[in-house]
Design a protein around this motif. Sequence first.
Motif, PDB file in Angstrom:
ATOM      1  N   SER A  69     -21.478  10.137  50.928  1.00 25.44           N
ATOM      2  CA  SER A  69     -22.061  11.311  50.123  1.00 25.44           C
ATOM      3  C   SER A  69     -20.890  12.179  49.399  1.00 25.44           C
ATOM      4  CB  SER A  69     -22.575  12.246  51.074  1.00 25.44           C
ATOM      5  OG  SER A  69     -21.504  12.810  52.040  1.00 25.44           O
ATOM      6  N   ARG A  70     -19.530  11.736  49.789  1.00 28.02           N
ATOM      7  CA  ARG A  70     -18.548  12.300  48.953  1.00 28.02           C
ATOM      8  C   ARG A  70     -18.346  11.584  47.657  1.00 28.02           C
ATOM      9  NH1 ARG A  70     -15.810  13.842  45.946  1.00 28.02           N
ATOM     10  NH2 ARG A  70     -13.771  14.270  45.950  1.00 28.02           N
ATOM     11  N   LEU A  71     -18.578  10.216  47.814  1.00 24.76           N
ATOM     12  CA  LEU A  71     -18.446   9.347  46.623  1.00 24.76           C
ATOM     13  C   LEU A  71     -19.633  10.003  45.636  1.00 24.76           C
ATOM     14  CD1 LEU A  71     -17.508   6.061  47.800  1.00 24.76           C
ATOM     15  CD2 LEU A  71     -16.233   7.354  46.455  1.00 24.76           C
ATOM     16  N   LEU A  72     -20.745  10.220  46.081  1.00 24.28           N
ATOM     17  CA  LEU A  72     -22.113  10.434  45.437  1.00 24.28           C
ATOM     18  C   LEU A  72     -21.469  11.880  44.530  1.00 24.28           C
ATOM     19  CD1 LEU A  72     -24.887  10.649  44.418  1.00 24.28           C
ATOM     20  CD2 LEU A  72     -25.266  12.032  46.557  1.00 24.28           C
ATOM     21  N   HIS A  73     -20.845  12.576  45.284  1.00 27.80           N
ATOM     22  CA  HIS A  73     -20.518  14.113  44.679  1.00 27.80           C
ATOM     23  C   HIS A  73     -19.584  13.838  43.461  1.00 27.80           C
ATOM     24  CE1 HIS A  73     -19.407  18.367  44.371  1.00 27.80           C
ATOM     25  NE2 HIS A  73     -18.175  18.031  44.380  1.00 27.80           N
ATOM     26  N   GLN A  74     -18.574  12.725  43.653  1.00 25.82           N
ATOM     27  CA  GLN A  74     -17.703  12.661  42.721  1.00 25.82           C
ATOM     28  C   GLN A  74     -18.304  11.941  41.540  1.00 25.82           C
ATOM     29  OE1 GLN A  74     -14.587  13.771  42.603  1.00 25.82           O
ATOM     30  NE2 GLN A  74     -14.829  13.455  40.269  1.00 25.82           N
ATOM     31  N   GLU A  75     -19.414  11.079  41.931  1.00 23.51           N
ATOM     32  CA  GLU A  75     -20.158  10.276  40.732  1.00 23.51           C
ATOM     33  C   GLU A  75     -20.705  11.355  39.833  1.00 23.51           C
ATOM     34  OE1 GLU A  75     -22.539   6.828  41.562  1.00 23.51           O
ATOM     35  OE2 GLU A  75     -21.476   6.943  43.472  1.00 23.51           O
ATOM     36  N   VAL A  76     -21.401  12.367  40.656  1.00 24.15           N
ATOM     37  CA  VAL A  76     -22.148  13.322  39.750  1.00 24.15           C
ATOM     38  C   VAL A  76     -21.374  14.265  39.062  1.00 24.15           C
ATOM     39  CG1 VAL A  76     -23.667  15.435  39.962  1.00 24.15           C
ATOM     40  CG2 VAL A  76     -24.091  13.400  41.489  1.00 24.15           C
ATOM     41  N   VAL A  77     -20.087  14.583  39.338  1.00 25.78           N
ATOM     42  CA  VAL A  77     -19.060  15.425  38.676  1.00 25.78           C
ATOM     43  C   VAL A  77     -18.560  14.569  37.495  1.00 25.78           C
ATOM     44  CG1 VAL A  77     -16.729  16.394  38.973  1.00 25.78           C
ATOM     45  CG2 VAL A  77     -18.230  16.858  40.575  1.00 25.78           C
ATOM     46  N   ASP A  78     -18.312  13.503  37.650  1.00 24.14           N
ATOM     47  CA  ASP A  78     -17.942  12.418  36.474  1.00 24.14           C
ATOM     48  C   ASP A  78     -19.216  12.491  35.591  1.00 24.14           C
ATOM     49  OD1 ASP A  78     -15.467  12.237  37.856  1.00 24.14           O
ATOM     50  OD2 ASP A  78     -15.994   9.989  38.595  1.00 24.14           O
ATOM     51  N   ALA A  79     -20.395  12.174  35.973  1.00 22.78           N
ATOM     52  CA  ALA A  79     -21.400  12.220  35.078  1.00 22.78           C
ATOM     53  C   ALA A  79     -21.655  13.527  34.372  1.00 22.78           C
ATOM     54  CB  ALA A  79     -22.636  11.803  35.916  1.00 22.78           C
ATOM     55  N   VAL A  80     -21.733  14.630  35.072  1.00 22.30           N
ATOM     56  CA  VAL A  80     -21.701  15.878  34.234  1.00 22.30           C
ATOM     57  C   VAL A  80     -20.639  16.040  33.104  1.00 22.30           C
ATOM     58  CG1 VAL A  80     -21.690  18.376  34.653  1.00 22.30           C
ATOM     59  CG2 VAL A  80     -22.675  17.075  36.258  1.00 22.30           C
ATOM     60  N   ARG A  81     -19.360  15.682  33.322  1.00 20.64           N
ATOM     61  CA  ARG A  81     -18.547  15.633  32.367  1.00 20.64           C
ATOM     62  C   ARG A  81     -18.681  14.734  31.206  1.00 20.64           C
ATOM     63  NH1 ARG A  81     -13.597  16.028  36.966  1.00 20.64           N
ATOM     64  NH2 ARG A  81     -13.697  18.414  37.087  1.00 20.64           N
ATOM     65  N   GLY A  82     -19.544  13.607  31.419  1.00 22.54           N
ATOM     66  CA  GLY A  82     -19.866  12.631  30.540  1.00 22.54           C
ATOM     67  C   GLY A  82     -20.497  13.080  29.339  1.00 22.54           C
ATOM     68  N   ASP A  83     -20.998  11.974  28.405  1.00 22.70           N
ATOM     69  CA  ASP A  83     -21.970  12.520  27.215  1.00 22.70           C
ATOM     70  C   ASP A  83     -23.162  12.301  27.396  1.00 22.70           C
ATOM     71  OD1 ASP A  83     -19.454  13.115  25.651  1.00 22.70           O
ATOM     72  OD2 ASP A  83     -19.131  11.217  24.968  1.00 22.70           O
ATOM     73  N   ALA A  84     -23.734  11.460  28.498  1.00 24.25           N
ATOM     74  CA  ALA A  84     -25.101  11.506  28.521  1.00 24.25           C
ATOM     75  C   ALA A  84     -25.595  12.695  29.680  1.00 24.25           C
ATOM     76  CB  ALA A  84     -25.439  10.148  29.252  1.00 24.25           C
ATOM     77  N   ALA A  85     -27.036  12.853  29.383  1.00 24.50           N
ATOM     78  CA  ALA A  85     -27.555  13.908  30.604  1.00 24.50           C
ATOM     79  C   ALA A  85     -27.407  13.503  31.800  1.00 24.50           C
ATOM     80  CB  ALA A  85     -29.096  13.998  30.207  1.00 24.50           C
ATOM     81  N   ALA A  86     -26.662  13.966  32.632  1.00 27.15           N
ATOM     82  CA  ALA A  86     -26.480  13.545  33.968  1.00 27.15           C
ATOM     83  C   ALA A  86     -27.469  13.829  34.912  1.00 27.15           C
ATOM     84  CB  ALA A  86     -25.006  14.578  34.667  1.00 27.15           C
ATOM     85  N   THR A  87     -27.425  12.787  35.953  1.00 24.12           N
ATOM     86  CA  THR A  87     -28.797  12.963  36.837  1.00 24.12           C
ATOM     87  C   THR A  87     -27.861  12.314  38.062  1.00 24.12           C
ATOM     88  OG1 THR A  87     -29.576  10.846  36.500  1.00 24.12           O
ATOM     89  CG2 THR A  87     -30.805  12.912  35.568  1.00 24.12           C
ATOM     90  N   VAL A  88     -28.626  12.480  39.353  1.00 18.46           N
ATOM     91  CA  VAL A  88     -28.101  11.884  40.513  1.00 18.46           C
ATOM     92  C   VAL A  88     -28.565  10.473  40.470  1.00 18.46           C
ATOM     93  CG1 VAL A  88     -28.216  11.994  43.045  1.00 18.46           C
ATOM     94  CG2 VAL A  88     -28.416  14.125  41.898  1.00 18.46           C
ATOM     95  N   PRO A  89     -27.114   9.573  40.639  1.00 22.22           N
ATOM     96  CA  PRO A  89     -27.574   8.168  40.689  1.00 22.22           C
ATOM     97  C   PRO A  89     -28.235   7.709  42.073  1.00 22.22           C
ATOM     98  CG  PRO A  89     -25.198   8.670  41.173  1.00 22.22           C
ATOM     99  CD  PRO A  89     -25.894   9.967  40.829  1.00 22.22           C
ATOM    100  N   HIS A  90     -28.818   6.466  41.925  1.00 25.24           N
ATOM    101  CA  HIS A  90     -29.693   6.241  43.087  1.00 25.24           C
ATOM    102  C   HIS A  90     -29.088   5.132  43.863  1.00 25.24           C
ATOM    103  CE1 HIS A  90     -33.341   8.176  41.965  1.00 25.24           C
ATOM    104  NE2 HIS A  90     -33.258   7.568  40.706  1.00 25.24           N
ATOM    105  N   SER A  91     -27.952   4.407  43.337  1.00 28.93           N
ATOM    106  CA  SER A  91     -27.117   3.361  44.081  1.00 28.93           C
ATOM    107  C   SER A  91     -26.073   4.115  44.870  1.00 28.93           C
ATOM    108  CB  SER A  91     -26.951   2.362  43.340  1.00 28.93           C
ATOM    109  OG  SER A  91     -25.991   2.597  42.383  1.00 28.93           O
ATOM    110  N   ARG A  92     -25.714   3.648  45.869  1.00 29.93           N
ATOM    111  CA  ARG A  92     -24.448   4.197  46.765  1.00 29.93           C
ATOM    112  C   ARG A  92     -23.429   3.240  46.810  1.00 29.93           C
ATOM    113  NH1 ARG A  92     -25.601   7.233  45.201  1.00 29.93           N
ATOM    114  NH2 ARG A  92     -23.289   7.683  45.227  1.00 29.93           N
ATOM    115  N   PRO A  93     -21.995   3.673  46.427  1.00 26.45           N
ATOM    116  CA  PRO A  93     -21.022   2.926  46.622  1.00 26.45           C
ATOM    117  C   PRO A  93     -20.830   2.797  47.868  1.00 26.45           C
ATOM    118  CG  PRO A  93     -20.413   5.034  45.891  1.00 26.45           C
ATOM    119  CD  PRO A  93     -21.960   4.840  45.724  1.00 26.45           C
ATOM    120  N   HIS A  94     -19.831   1.997  48.648  1.00 25.98           N
ATOM    121  CA  HIS A  94     -19.648   1.977  50.042  1.00 25.98           C
ATOM    122  C   HIS A  94     -18.220   2.017  50.354  1.00 25.98           C
ATOM    123  CE1 HIS A  94     -23.562   0.385  50.257  1.00 25.98           C
ATOM    124  NE2 HIS A  94     -23.453  -0.344  49.158  1.00 25.98           N
ATOM    125  N   SER A  95     -17.289   2.846  49.644  1.00 27.42           N
ATOM    126  CA  SER A  95     -15.998   3.069  50.060  1.00 27.42           C
ATOM    127  C   SER A  95     -15.748   4.350  49.520  1.00 27.42           C
ATOM    128  CB  SER A  95     -15.170   1.996  49.870  1.00 27.42           C
ATOM    129  OG  SER A  95     -15.030   1.595  48.403  1.00 27.42           O
TER     130      SER A  95
END
Length: 112
Positions: A69-95
Amino acid sequence: MTWASWTTTGVFAGRGGVLTEEAGVLSGDLTVHTTWSGQEANVAVQYSGGSDWFTVTGSPVHCSSEEDSRLLHQEVVDAVRGDAAATVPHSRPHSLPRTMPTDTVLSEEEPG
């Protein structure tokens, strides 16, 4: 039940902004908040300094661990800062990343 939450303020949305369930696309200076409880993570955004929270499209999402969930949070933050419309990703990293960004506040409690 154990839970954790993360909040990152001052996230300036990229060209595509962030897609929300309630308000469509938000852009500008945003705050991203993720709450994890059990097997699920909920992600919301608000205009920094605002009072209304908006569900990020794709939230809630299955998230099997606090670390993921901590990684998910950072993924969303990075996606919001990106150029595409950000959404919550479905796949989860593992570290976890080796370092936690300094603009993120960690809150962790175990309700009694």
